[in-house]
Scaffold this motif. Structure first.
Motif, PDB file in Angstrom:
ATOM      1  N   ARG A 296      53.526   1.570  74.213  1.00 25.86           N
ATOM      2  CA  ARG A 296      54.869   1.824  74.723  1.00 25.86           C
ATOM      3  C   ARG A 296      55.441   3.051  74.042  1.00 25.86           C
ATOM      4  O   ARG A 296      55.249   3.260  72.836  1.00 25.86           O
ATOM      5  CB  ARG A 296      55.778   0.615  74.493  1.00 25.86           C
ATOM      6  CG  ARG A 296      55.850   0.142  73.073  1.00 25.86           C
ATOM      7  CD  ARG A 296      56.383  -1.277  72.984  1.00 25.86           C
ATOM      8  NE  ARG A 296      56.264  -1.808  71.637  1.00 25.86           N
ATOM      9  CZ  ARG A 296      57.249  -1.813  70.748  1.00 25.86           C
ATOM     10  NH1 ARG A 296      58.427  -1.288  71.065  1.00 25.86           N
ATOM     11  NH2 ARG A 296      57.078  -2.323  69.554  1.00 25.86           N
ATOM     12  N   THR A 314      54.336   6.857  70.145  1.00 29.07           N
ATOM     13  CA  THR A 314      54.150   5.576  70.838  1.00 29.07           C
ATOM     14  C   THR A 314      53.891   4.478  69.814  1.00 29.07           C
ATOM     15  O   THR A 314      53.555   4.755  68.656  1.00 29.07           O
ATOM     16  CB  THR A 314      52.964   5.634  71.814  1.00 29.07           C
ATOM     17  OG1 THR A 314      51.759   5.910  71.076  1.00 29.07           O
ATOM     18  CG2 THR A 314      53.179   6.702  72.868  1.00 29.07           C
ATOM     19  N   THR A 317      51.407  -2.165  72.010  1.00 26.43           N
ATOM     20  CA  THR A 317      52.102  -3.357  72.522  1.00 26.43           C
ATOM     21  C   THR A 317      51.631  -4.625  71.825  1.00 26.43           C
ATOM     22  O   THR A 317      52.309  -5.645  71.869  1.00 26.43           O
ATOM     23  CB  THR A 317      51.866  -3.503  74.032  1.00 26.43           C
ATOM     24  OG1 THR A 317      50.447  -3.522  74.286  1.00 26.43           O
ATOM     25  CG2 THR A 317      52.502  -2.338  74.794  1.00 26.43           C
ATOM     26  N   GLY A 434      62.129   5.211  74.192  1.00 24.87           N
ATOM     27  CA  GLY A 434      61.224   4.831  75.264  1.00 24.87           C
ATOM     28  C   GLY A 434      61.942   4.151  76.410  1.00 24.87           C
ATOM     29  O   GLY A 434      61.595   4.367  77.584  1.00 24.87           O
ATOM     30  N   GLU A 435      62.953   3.344  76.102  1.00 26.18           N
ATOM     31  CA  GLU A 435      63.713   2.672  77.151  1.00 26.18           C
ATOM     32  C   GLU A 435      64.462   3.677  78.027  1.00 26.18           C
ATOM     33  O   GLU A 435      64.550   3.511  79.253  1.00 26.18           O
ATOM     34  CB  GLU A 435      64.698   1.678  76.535  1.00 26.18           C
ATOM     35  CG  GLU A 435      64.055   0.486  75.841  1.00 26.18           C
ATOM     36  CD  GLU A 435      63.569   0.815  74.445  1.00 26.18           C
ATOM     37  OE1 GLU A 435      63.803   1.963  73.983  1.00 26.18           O
ATOM     38  OE2 GLU A 435      62.945  -0.061  73.801  1.00 26.18           O
ATOM     39  N   GLU A 438      61.998   5.367  80.340  1.00 25.91           N
ATOM     40  CA  GLU A 438      61.625   4.475  81.438  1.00 25.91           C
ATOM     41  C   GLU A 438      62.739   4.422  82.485  1.00 25.91           C
ATOM     42  O   GLU A 438      62.460   4.343  83.688  1.00 25.91           O
ATOM     43  CB  GLU A 438      61.344   3.068  80.903  1.00 25.91           C
ATOM     44  CG  GLU A 438      60.809   2.128  81.951  1.00 25.91           C
ATOM     45  CD  GLU A 438      59.893   1.050  81.384  1.00 25.91           C
ATOM     46  OE1 GLU A 438      59.375   0.263  82.185  1.00 25.91           O
ATOM     47  OE2 GLU A 438      59.698   1.011  80.158  1.00 25.91           O
ATOM     48  N   ARG A 449      57.228   1.590  85.240  1.00 23.44           N
ATOM     49  CA  ARG A 449      56.051   2.276  84.702  1.00 23.44           C
ATOM     50  C   ARG A 449      54.776   1.671  85.267  1.00 23.44           C
ATOM     51  O   ARG A 449      54.660   0.448  85.400  1.00 23.44           O
ATOM     52  CB  ARG A 449      56.062   2.133  83.180  1.00 23.44           C
ATOM     53  CG  ARG A 449      54.886   2.783  82.481  1.00 23.44           C
ATOM     54  CD  ARG A 449      54.947   2.425  81.009  1.00 23.44           C
ATOM     55  NE  ARG A 449      53.937   3.131  80.252  1.00 23.44           N
ATOM     56  CZ  ARG A 449      53.697   2.934  78.959  1.00 23.44           C
ATOM     57  NH1 ARG A 449      54.426   2.054  78.295  1.00 23.44           N
ATOM     58  NH2 ARG A 449      52.769   3.616  78.329  1.00 23.44           N
TER      59      ARG A 449
END
Length: 482
Positions: A296, A314, A317, A434-435, A438, A449
């Protein structure tokens, strides 16, 4: 750890008092709790515990270190006679236990001046597995007068050593009778990290969103010492902003500072250079987002941290222990994505890709010459020289890099709106989570994604027609079976 039931042992004809384990070597990266584990074991066994740092045995005067080792084991044997056993823990044992064939470790000025050398190692070897001799003067007198017939008592003294470098230790240390067992103390897995976070977070006034389960996913690969540090730093950050409750954002800021360094914005950077950095990092971010579904996107920034003008990072996960060929190729494309964006969107090549190209070259070399994922099964590890292997494979490495560059150029061109949107937001805000990235993708394409790619999509990764044909047969067979 190694506690035995003597009553049960006697039933099968084993006397552990005479055949006790004499040594245990704890190996692992720093901060994983090797010293704490040894202390807990001594507490569990209810026996005396002695701690010593191997560098403390070293002394500028010849023979002093040997006397320290002799004194430590003499005291341990006295305690073992009273309590039944004693545990000696020697931290950083590689400081005195390095192989005697490793250059100057076996002698020279360091050995003569008592800074270690073979003399100190020989003393440690002798004390760990001593000959069967009486330990007190009265027993020795009786033995000399032939009035003591029974065999000399072998007291139970367990030596536990800890090291980050087990490969450099002398082979005599590792033989049975000295370090009989070797235990690898690695970084904790998810369940272990949850337990550690529960222990430390109980002491912190925290927001309900800051849960052990959530932060354990963010800290894959962290040692217990690192976890403790991050929790403490998050409390400090919360205090600095005048809050009485530690939030998840404070924990995240503490992690970023620990991993990348403090924020150091360059106020004198021109707008054109900021734009270059923004598109460079946008290229990495787009490739990471689309090519690495098993990870992620954590953060993308163009604010300087340490010696990096920007970065795109990154997080896994989940805990992972191996990588496939397609994942290695995806990682190569991520490294090359910044140069692809520079050429396709900026119309120029920048010098900021030196570390990217180095990493891509190393990955391509490992792909072809170490793990046998190309057309050949040759491994440079067999000859012990990666440099020679890289030179021999240079034409194939360059061909692989060019193929992956062409693929990632198609990827960023196809998602040009995504690249522009990320770069624009970076220029406005400095960094993106990252949110947030997205959310940008969802707004542009109306979907989340892409999920992990299956074998059919991975057909394009093969570099030769023969490999592609065999892969097609595999996929077609799977389709028929389903």
């Amino acid at each position: 750890m190694f506690h035995y039931n003597n009553q049960t042992a006697s039933e099968i004809g084993v006397d552990f008092s005479k055949n006790a384990i004499r040594g245990l070597l704890l190996c692992g990266p720093p901060g994983t709790g090797k010293a704490y584990l040894a202390q807990v074991d001594a507490n569990e066994a209810q026996v005396p515990f002695a701690y010593a740092s191997a560098p403390s045995f070293q002394n500028m005067f010849f023979g002093v270190g040997n006397l320290k080792v002799m004194g430590l084991y003499k005291k341990a044997r006295k305690l073992a006679k009273v309590y039944g056993a004693c545990i000696i823990f020697i931290d950083e044992i590689d400081a005195i236990g390095m192989s005697r064939g490793a250059g100057s470790a076996g002698g020279g000025l360091g050995g003569l001046m008592g800074m270690g050398g073979s003399g100190l190692l020989n003393e440690l070897l002798l004390q760990m597995d001593p000959p069967n001799m009486d330990n007190n003067g009265f027993a020795k007198l009786l033995r000399s007068l032939r009035l003591r017939k029974k065999k000399a008592e072998r007291l139970a003294v367990l030596t536990i050593g800890a090291t980050n470098l087990p490969d450099v230790l002398d082979t005599a240390l590792l033989r049975p009778g000295r370090f009989d067992r070797k235990l690898w103390v690695d970084a904790p897995d998810y369940d272990g990290r949850v337990d550690i976070f529960q222990y430390y977070l109980e002491k912190v006034t925290r927001d309900p969103e800051l849960t052990p389960e959530r932060v354990a996913l963010d800290t894959i690969g962290y040692s217990p010492a690192q976890i403790k540090h991050i929790v403490n730093e998050s409390v400090v950050i919360a205090h600095q902003r005048g809050a009485s409750v530690t939030k998840y954002e404070d924990f995240r800021a503490a992690m970023e500072t620990y991993e990348w360094g403090l924020k150091q914005p360059l106020r004198s950077m021109s707008e054109d250079e900021r734009r270059n950095v923004a598109y460079h990092e946008a290229g990495h971010a787009v490739a990471q987002f689309l090519l690495k579904p098993q990870e992620r996107l954590w953060k993308v920034t163009i604010i300087r941290r340490g010696d990096a003008l920007g970065l795109a990072a990154t997080k896994p996960t989940h805990d992972r222990y191996n990588r496939s060929d397609s994942e290695m190729l995806a990682e190569i494309r991520v490294c090359l994505a910044a140069r692809a964006v520079e050429e396709e969107f900026l119309g120029k090549k920048l010098n900021g890709v030196n570390s990217d190209l180095r990493q891509a070259t190393q990955l391509a070399g490992a792909y072809l010459g170490a793990v046998g994922m190309g057309e050949e099964l040759f491994s440079w590890l067999a000859i012990g020289s990666p440099e020679e292997g890289l030179k021999a494979l240079r034409p194939k490495i360059n061909e692989l890099l060019n193929n992956e560059m062409n693929k990632v150029k198609k990827l960023v061109t196809k998602h040009s709106d995504f690249v522009h949107a990320i770069a624009t937001q970076l220029l406005k805000r400095g960094d993106l989570t990252g949110e947030e990235i997205e959310a940008i993708y969802l707004g542009l394409y109306g979907e989340k994604r892409p999920a992990a790619q299956d074998a059919m999509i991975h057909r394009e990764i093969f570099s030769s027609l023969s490999e592609a044909a065999s892969a097609k047969e595999m996929v077609d067979k799977a389709e028929l079976d389903s």
